[in-house]
Scaffold this active site. Structure first.
Site, PDB file in Angstrom:
ATOM      1  N   HIS A 227      38.532  35.074  35.226  1.00 33.65           N
ATOM      2  CA  HIS A 227      37.087  34.956  34.985  1.00 33.65           C
ATOM      3  C   HIS A 227      36.736  34.781  33.502  1.00 33.65           C
ATOM      4  CE1 HIS A 227      36.299  35.820  39.132  1.00 33.65           C
ATOM      5  NE2 HIS A 227      36.847  37.018  39.076  1.00 33.65           N
TER       6      HIS A 227
ATOM      7  N   ASP B 241      43.225  33.723  44.217  1.00 34.95           N
ATOM      8  CA  ASP B 241      42.439  34.962  44.203  1.00 34.95           C
ATOM      9  C   ASP B 241      41.211  34.783  45.108  1.00 34.95           C
ATOM     10  OD1 ASP B 241      42.037  37.537  42.144  1.00 34.95           O
ATOM     11  OD2 ASP B 241      40.142  36.738  42.927  1.00 34.95           O
TER      12      ASP B 241
ATOM     13  N   HIS C  66      38.281  35.512  44.485  1.00 34.09           N
ATOM     14  CA  HIS C  66      37.123  35.099  43.695  1.00 34.09           C
ATOM     15  C   HIS C  66      37.384  33.779  42.971  1.00 34.09           C
ATOM     16  CE1 HIS C  66      37.018  39.570  43.965  1.00 34.09           C
ATOM     17  NE2 HIS C  66      35.740  39.344  44.213  1.00 34.09           N
TER      18      HIS C  66
ATOM     19  N   ASP D 128      43.586  39.724  46.524  1.00 37.37           N
ATOM     20  CA  ASP D 128      42.405  40.391  47.089  1.00 37.37           C
ATOM     21  C   ASP D 128      41.833  39.662  48.307  1.00 37.37           C
ATOM     22  OD1 ASP D 128      41.708  38.418  45.292  1.00 37.37           O
ATOM     23  OD2 ASP D 128      40.354  39.660  44.098  1.00 37.37           O
TER      24      ASP D 128
HETATM   25  C1  OKP Z   1      37.980  40.206  39.608  1.00 38.42           C
HETATM   26  B1  OKP Z   1      39.096  39.345  40.184  1.00 38.42           B
HETATM   27  C2  OKP Z   1      32.229  44.802  43.451  1.00 38.42           C
HETATM   28  C3  OKP Z   1      31.382  44.050  42.425  1.00 38.42           C
HETATM   29  C4  OKP Z   1      32.053  42.791  41.958  1.00 38.42           C
HETATM   30  C5  OKP Z   1      33.352  41.895  40.104  1.00 38.42           C
HETATM   31  C6  OKP Z   1      34.593  41.495  40.825  1.00 38.42           C
HETATM   32  C7  OKP Z   1      35.618  40.936  39.881  1.00 38.42           C
HETATM   33  C8  OKP Z   1      36.880  40.516  40.576  1.00 38.42           C
HETATM   34  N1  OKP Z   1      32.675  46.065  42.961  1.00 38.42           N
HETATM   35  N2  OKP Z   1      32.615  42.990  40.674  1.00 38.42           N
HETATM   36  O1  OKP Z   1      39.877  39.949  41.188  1.00 38.42           O
HETATM   37  O2  OKP Z   1      38.750  38.056  40.559  1.00 38.42           O
HETATM   38 ZN    ZN Z   2      39.466  38.545  42.635  1.00 43.45          ZN
END
Ligand code: OKP
Ligand code: ZN
Length: 352
Positions: free
Chosen positions: A164, A200, A202, A290
């Site tokens: 990110h 990932d 995300h 994840d």
């Molecule tokens: C980082 B990576 C939930 C709220 C979301 C941001 C998630 C970041 C993920 N606790 N917070 O694994 O891509």
């Molecule tokens: Zn993630």
């Protein structure tokens, strides 16, 4: 007749100093929660790799040179992390004001201005951030060097994660973009073409933005729908790159709850076919875990065996792979999921 296969061990890069960084909490949708990006994550993966020591050789990376970080990240961002090194060791600094209009124009030695380089409320700074994130990036750089030197596979046990982080923005638990560090390292003076494949849960907004105009690095990310999931403001299929890099960014959105079969179908049909068409010299795999069915943040339904299959299909492309650890927050099964993905890569690459 049975022919025993001589197994090549896979080099893993990790430094204990990555464990000094312990973010305490984040603000998630208005709630204060204990921070999911824990040291236990790295410890779980490390323990699982140590149990398979016939397959994995765990080493410390060299320290990443400041210039290698500066190739990707702004002077201000690095200065801000240095400023945080002066914090009291038991203090986490959460940016509180995010001045969109003066982005990059704040004073990076003033932690009250930290919001100018930050895009979310889940990514605190503390006295250990710079060192731990630096070693995390160092793992990625060393893994890339190992593969550039002829290995077919190396793994960076990077933590904190990286995908990110943009050139001058931290967020999403990420400070330095480890996968981008690896891609840049492989690219060297130009020539080699690299695909960054991000599995990932995300979207890898940081990697996308860093290589947005770069036609030599194809970025592909498979992820949950950004209308509902972090990072919300990026990850849409219409984002395809710009200028010379136009057409060299691919976002593949998967439905909530997708299982291994559905995931692998999209992976093969869309991601791996685009990858093969690009014909890269190297693959950087942003190996977030994840998408696991029990993950507390992700919302896919991938099983441990699916990570093996995903790895195997990527390995079977026959290109050298630098695997970089990204997310994965169900700590009890994180080690076995990492081992599954890495064994899948090894199997696909014909290393075991
Ligand atoms: C980082 B990576 C939930 C709220 C979301 C941001 C998630 C970041 C993920 N606790 N917070 O694994 O891509
Ligand atoms: Zn993630």
């Amino acid at each position: 007749m049975y022919t025993p296969v001589v197994s090549t061990r896979t080099t893993v890069f990790f430094n204990e100093l990555q464990l000094d960084f312990k973010p305490r909490y984040e603000w998630a949708f208005g709630e204060k929660i204990t921070h999911p990006e824990t040291t236990a994550r790295a410890e779980a993966i490390l323990a699982a790799l140590e149990r398979e020591h016939q397959l994995f050789d765990i080493r410390e990376p060299l320290e990443i040179p400041y210039e290698a970080l500066r190739e990707l990240h702004s002077y201000q961002l690095l200065t801000l992390y240095s400023a945080a090194e002066q914090l009291d060791p038991d203090r986490d600094w959460h940016p509180t004001v995010f001045p969109k209009l003066s982005r990059g124009q704040g004073d990076p030695t003033n932690l009250h201005h930290a919001g100018a380089w930050c895009f979310d409320s889940g990514t605190p700074l503390n006295a250990s951030t710079m060192k731990a994130a630096g070693w995390s990036a160092g793992c990625a750089r060393e893994a890339a060097r190992e593969v550039a030197g002829g290995s077919m596979l190396a793994y960076a046990l990077s933590r904190p994660p990286g995908h990110h982080a943009e050139e001058d923005l931290f967020g999403g638990y990420c400070y330095f973009n480890n996968s981008a560090v690896a891609a840049r390292e492989l690219q060297g003076e130009g020539g080699p073409r690299v695909v960054v494949l991000d599995i990932d849960f995300h979207h890898g907004n940081g990697t996308q933005s860093i290589f947005w105009r770069d036609p030599e690095i194809l970025t592909i990310s498979l992820h949950g729908d950004p209308r509902s999931y972090f990072p919300f403001f990026a990850g849409y299929p219409r984002e395809t790159g710009a200028e010379a890099g136009s057409g060299y960014n691919l976002n593949l959105v998967l439905e909530t709850g997708v299982d291994g079969q559905g995931y692998i179908e999209t992976l093969e049909r869309h991601a791996l076919s685009a990858l093969e068409h690009f014909d890269p010299d190297y693959i950087v795999l942003a190996m977030g875990l994840d998408g696991y069915e029990k993950d507390p943040i992700g919302n896919f339904a991938l099983a441990t065996e699916d990570f093996f299959s995903i790895g195997e299909r990527i390995g079977a492309l026959g290109r050298p792979v630098v695997a970089i650890q990204e997310g994965g927050y169900y700590t009890p099964h994180l080690g076995r999921n990492a081992v599954a993905a890495l064994r899948g890569l090894r199997s696909g690459l014909g290393l075991e």
